[in-house]
Design a protein around this motif. Structure first.
Motif, PDB file in Angstrom:
ATOM      1  N   VAL A  89       0.841  -1.205   0.000  1.00 48.54           N
ATOM      2  CA  VAL A  89       0.000   0.000   0.000  1.00 48.54           C
ATOM      3  C   VAL A  89       0.872   1.249   0.000  1.00 48.54           C
ATOM      4  CG1 VAL A  89      -1.646   1.340   1.380  1.00 48.54           C
ATOM      5  CG2 VAL A  89      -2.005  -1.110   1.042  1.00 48.54           C
ATOM      6  N   VAL A  90       1.897   1.274   0.830  1.00 51.11           N
ATOM      7  CA  VAL A  90       2.818   2.418   0.877  1.00 51.11           C
ATOM      8  C   VAL A  90       3.501   2.595  -0.480  1.00 51.11           C
ATOM      9  CG1 VAL A  90       4.965   3.284   1.918  1.00 51.11           C
ATOM     10  CG2 VAL A  90       3.170   2.309   3.372  1.00 51.11           C
ATOM     11  N   ASN A  91       3.895   1.497  -1.120  1.00 50.51           N
ATOM     12  CA  ASN A  91       4.528   1.583  -2.441  1.00 50.51           C
ATOM     13  C   ASN A  91       3.586   2.226  -3.460  1.00 50.51           C
ATOM     14  OD1 ASN A  91       6.955   0.495  -1.655  1.00 50.51           O
ATOM     15  ND2 ASN A  91       6.480  -1.573  -2.354  1.00 50.51           N
ATOM     16  N   ARG A  92       2.299   1.841  -3.432  1.00 51.47           N
ATOM     17  CA  ARG A  92       1.329   2.449  -4.358  1.00 51.47           C
ATOM     18  C   ARG A  92       1.183   3.943  -4.083  1.00 51.47           C
ATOM     19  NH1 ARG A  92      -1.476  -2.645  -3.883  1.00 51.47           N
ATOM     20  NH2 ARG A  92      -2.783  -1.823  -2.214  1.00 51.47           N
ATOM     21  N   PHE A  93       1.140   4.313  -2.802  1.00 53.32           N
ATOM     22  CA  PHE A  93       1.050   5.723  -2.422  1.00 53.32           C
ATOM     23  C   PHE A  93       2.271   6.501  -2.935  1.00 53.32           C
ATOM     24  CE2 PHE A  93       2.360   9.040   0.592  1.00 53.32           C
ATOM     25  CZ  PHE A  93       1.294   9.929   0.424  1.00 53.32           C
ATOM     26  N   LEU A  94       3.459   5.958  -2.719  1.00 53.77           N
ATOM     27  CA  LEU A  94       4.684   6.623  -3.160  1.00 53.77           C
ATOM     28  C   LEU A  94       4.725   6.769  -4.678  1.00 53.77           C
ATOM     29  CD1 LEU A  94       7.335   4.966  -0.814  1.00 53.77           C
ATOM     30  CD2 LEU A  94       6.524   7.338  -0.729  1.00 53.77           C
ATOM     31  N   LYS A  96       2.153   7.033  -6.741  1.00 58.15           N
ATOM     32  CA  LYS A  96       1.173   8.045  -7.167  1.00 58.15           C
ATOM     33  C   LYS A  96       1.579   9.446  -6.740  1.00 58.15           C
ATOM     34  CE  LYS A  96      -2.882   5.103  -7.326  1.00 58.15           C
ATOM     35  NZ  LYS A  96      -4.196   4.819  -6.743  1.00 58.15           N
ATOM     36  N   ALA A  97       2.109   9.585  -5.532  1.00 62.43           N
ATOM     37  CA  ALA A  97       2.434  10.895  -4.979  1.00 62.43           C
ATOM     38  C   ALA A  97       3.671  11.509  -5.614  1.00 62.43           C
ATOM     39  CB  ALA A  97       2.611  10.787  -3.470  1.00 62.43           C
ATOM     40  N   LYS A  98       4.566  10.694  -6.099  1.00 66.75           N
ATOM     41  CA  LYS A  98       5.826  11.166  -6.695  1.00 66.75           C
ATOM     42  C   LYS A  98       6.486  12.216  -5.806  1.00 66.75           C
ATOM     43  CE  LYS A  98       4.381  10.022 -11.324  1.00 66.75           C
ATOM     44  NZ  LYS A  98       4.144  10.404 -12.669  1.00 66.75           N
ATOM     45  N   LEU A  99       6.647  11.860  -4.539  1.00 63.53           N
ATOM     46  CA  LEU A  99       7.200  12.780  -3.553  1.00 63.53           C
ATOM     47  C   LEU A  99       8.685  13.032  -3.745  1.00 63.53           C
ATOM     48  CD1 LEU A  99       5.380  11.402  -0.379  1.00 63.53           C
ATOM     49  CD2 LEU A  99       4.808  13.435  -1.699  1.00 63.53           C
ATOM     50  N   THR A 100       9.347  12.104  -4.341  1.00 64.21           N
ATOM     51  CA  THR A 100      10.783  12.265  -4.537  1.00 64.21           C
ATOM     52  C   THR A 100      11.151  11.918  -5.968  1.00 64.21           C
ATOM     53  OG1 THR A 100      11.403  10.000  -4.030  1.00 64.21           O
ATOM     54  CG2 THR A 100      11.182  11.501  -2.164  1.00 64.21           C
ATOM     55  N   LYS A 101      12.323  12.305  -6.358  1.00 64.77           N
ATOM     56  CA  LYS A 101      12.837  11.953  -7.688  1.00 64.77           C
ATOM     57  C   LYS A 101      13.587  10.630  -7.645  1.00 64.77           C
ATOM     58  CE  LYS A 101      13.263  16.740  -9.053  1.00 64.77           C
ATOM     59  NZ  LYS A 101      14.124  17.830  -9.474  1.00 64.77           N
ATOM     60  N   ARG A 102      13.733  10.066  -6.454  1.00 61.89           N
ATOM     61  CA  ARG A 102      14.525   8.846  -6.299  1.00 61.89           C
ATOM     62  C   ARG A 102      13.709   7.579  -6.488  1.00 61.89           C
ATOM     63  NH1 ARG A 102      17.688  10.217  -0.880  1.00 61.89           N
ATOM     64  NH2 ARG A 102      16.568   8.335  -0.345  1.00 61.89           N
ATOM     65  N   LEU A 104      11.398   5.966  -4.598  1.00 63.96           N
ATOM     66  CA  LEU A 104      11.500   5.100  -3.421  1.00 63.96           C
ATOM     67  C   LEU A 104      10.462   3.986  -3.478  1.00 63.96           C
ATOM     68  CD1 LEU A 104      11.934   7.813  -0.647  1.00 63.96           C
ATOM     69  CD2 LEU A 104      13.703   6.416  -1.711  1.00 63.96           C
ATOM     70  N   LYS A 105      10.875   2.802  -3.021  1.00 60.69           N
ATOM     71  CA  LYS A 105       9.990   1.650  -3.052  1.00 60.69           C
ATOM     72  C   LYS A 105      10.514   0.607  -2.075  1.00 60.69           C
ATOM     73  CE  LYS A 105       8.144  -1.701  -6.310  1.00 60.69           C
ATOM     74  NZ  LYS A 105       8.141  -2.160  -7.693  1.00 60.69           N
ATOM     75  N   GLY A 106       9.622   0.074  -1.253  1.00 59.51           N
ATOM     76  CA  GLY A 106       9.993  -0.998  -0.328  1.00 59.51           C
ATOM     77  C   GLY A 106       9.979  -2.341  -1.030  1.00 59.51           C
ATOM     78  N   LYS A 107      10.929  -3.198  -0.719  1.00 55.95           N
ATOM     79  CA  LYS A 107      10.992  -4.548  -1.289  1.00 55.95           C
ATOM     80  C   LYS A 107       9.954  -5.420  -0.600  1.00 55.95           C
ATOM     81  CE  LYS A 107      12.995  -7.789  -3.746  1.00 55.95           C
ATOM     82  NZ  LYS A 107      12.799  -7.846  -5.165  1.00 55.95           N
ATOM     83  N   THR A 108       9.162  -6.124  -1.384  1.00 56.27           N
ATOM     84  CA  THR A 108       8.153  -7.011  -0.817  1.00 56.27           C
ATOM     85  C   THR A 108       8.408  -8.448  -1.258  1.00 56.27           C
ATOM     86  OG1 THR A 108       6.629  -6.671  -2.661  1.00 56.27           O
ATOM     87  CG2 THR A 108       6.384  -5.208  -0.761  1.00 56.27           C
ATOM     88  N   TYR A 109       7.814  -9.366  -0.526  1.00 56.28           N
ATOM     89  CA  TYR A 109       7.900 -10.788  -0.840  1.00 56.28           C
ATOM     90  C   TYR A 109       6.613 -11.436  -0.363  1.00 56.28           C
ATOM     91  CZ  TYR A 109       9.515 -10.565   3.992  1.00 56.28           C
ATOM     92  OH  TYR A 109       9.631 -10.284   5.323  1.00 56.28           O
ATOM     93  N   ASN A 110       6.306 -12.590  -0.888  1.00 58.93           N
ATOM     94  CA  ASN A 110       5.068 -13.283  -0.549  1.00 58.93           C
ATOM     95  C   ASN A 110       5.184 -14.016   0.783  1.00 58.93           C
ATOM     96  OD1 ASN A 110       3.479 -12.683  -2.895  1.00 58.93           O
ATOM     97  ND2 ASN A 110       4.862 -14.013  -4.030  1.00 58.93           N
ATOM     98  N   VAL A 111       4.156 -13.874   1.597  1.00 60.10           N
ATOM     99  CA  VAL A 111       4.018 -14.605   2.848  1.00 60.10           C
ATOM    100  C   VAL A 111       2.663 -15.301   2.785  1.00 60.10           C
ATOM    101  CG1 VAL A 111       3.876 -14.450   5.359  1.00 60.10           C
ATOM    102  CG2 VAL A 111       5.387 -12.901   4.112  1.00 60.10           C
ATOM    103  N   ILE A 112       2.660 -16.622   2.896  1.00 56.75           N
ATOM    104  CA  ILE A 112       1.436 -17.401   2.768  1.00 56.75           C
ATOM    105  C   ILE A 112       1.226 -18.231   4.034  1.00 56.75           C
ATOM    106  CG2 ILE A 112       0.168 -19.077   1.369  1.00 56.75           C
ATOM    107  CD1 ILE A 112       3.131 -17.651  -0.257  1.00 56.75           C
ATOM    108  N   PRO A 113       0.378 -17.735   4.971  1.00 58.10           N
ATOM    109  CA  PRO A 113       0.061 -18.554   6.144  1.00 58.10           C
ATOM    110  C   PRO A 113      -0.925 -19.651   5.744  1.00 58.10           C
ATOM    111  CG  PRO A 113      -0.590 -16.236   6.474  1.00 58.10           C
ATOM    112  CD  PRO A 113      -0.191 -16.407   5.053  1.00 58.10           C
TER     113      PRO A 113
END
Length: 125
Positions: A89-94, A96-102, A104-113
Motif C-alpha cells: 500500500v505504501v509503495n502504491r502511495f509513493l 502516485k504521490a511522486k514525492l521524490t525523484k529517487r 522510493l519503493k519498499g521490497k516485498t515478498y510473498n508470505v502465505i500462512p
C-alpha cells in the motif's frame, strides 16, 4: 543427508515420494497475482540451523522460472503477511504521490500462512 556447520540438506524423494515425482502439474504456486503453475520441485531440501528448523525448497514453474520458499512451522505468519500488505500500500502511495525523484519503493515478498502455526515465505536471493 548432508551435514555441514550451517545447514542440513535432504533429498526430496526421501521426504515425500509424491512431491519428488510431481511433473507438469495443475497446482498453482501460491502468492502470485498471475497464474504460475508448478512444473517440478528441486530434489534438494535445505534445513536451516535455527530453533524451528525451517525448510528451504525450490519450485520450478511451467515457464522455467525458479521460485524459492521457506517452509516455517511453529510460527504464526499472519502478522508478517499483514506487514507485506502494508508495504505494498505504501509503495502504491509513493508511486502516485511522486514525492521524490529517487523513486522510493519498499521490497516485498510473498508470505502465505496456511494455518495458525504453519506457512511459507518467498525466499529473496
Amino acid at each position: 543427508m548432508h551435514n555441514d556447520s550451517k545447514q542440513q540438506q535432504y533429498h526430496l524423494h526421501n521426504l515425500s515420494s509424491y512431491l519428488s515425482s510431481l511433473q507438469q502439474s495443475s497446482i498453482l504456486i501460491p502468492g502470485f497475482e498471475d497464474k504460475v503453475y508448478v512444473s517440478s520441485l528441486s530434489s534438494d531440501v535445505h534445513v536451516l540451523p535455527t530453533k524451528t528448523r525451517p525448510k528451504k525448497i525450490c519450485i520450478l514453474s511451467m515457464s522455467g522460472q525458479k521460485f524459492s520458499f521457506l517452509l516455517k512451522g511453529h510460527e504464526d505468519l499472519h502478522l508478517d503477511e499483514r506487514i507485506q500488505q502494508f508495504v505494498k500500500v505504501v509503495n502504491r502511495f509513493l508511486a502516485k504521490a511522486k514525492l521524490t525523484k529517487r523513486n522510493l519503493k519498499g521490497k516485498t515478498y510473498n508470505v502465505i500462512p496456511f494455518g495458525k502455526k504453519f506457512g511459507m515465505i518467498q525466499w529473496i536471493e
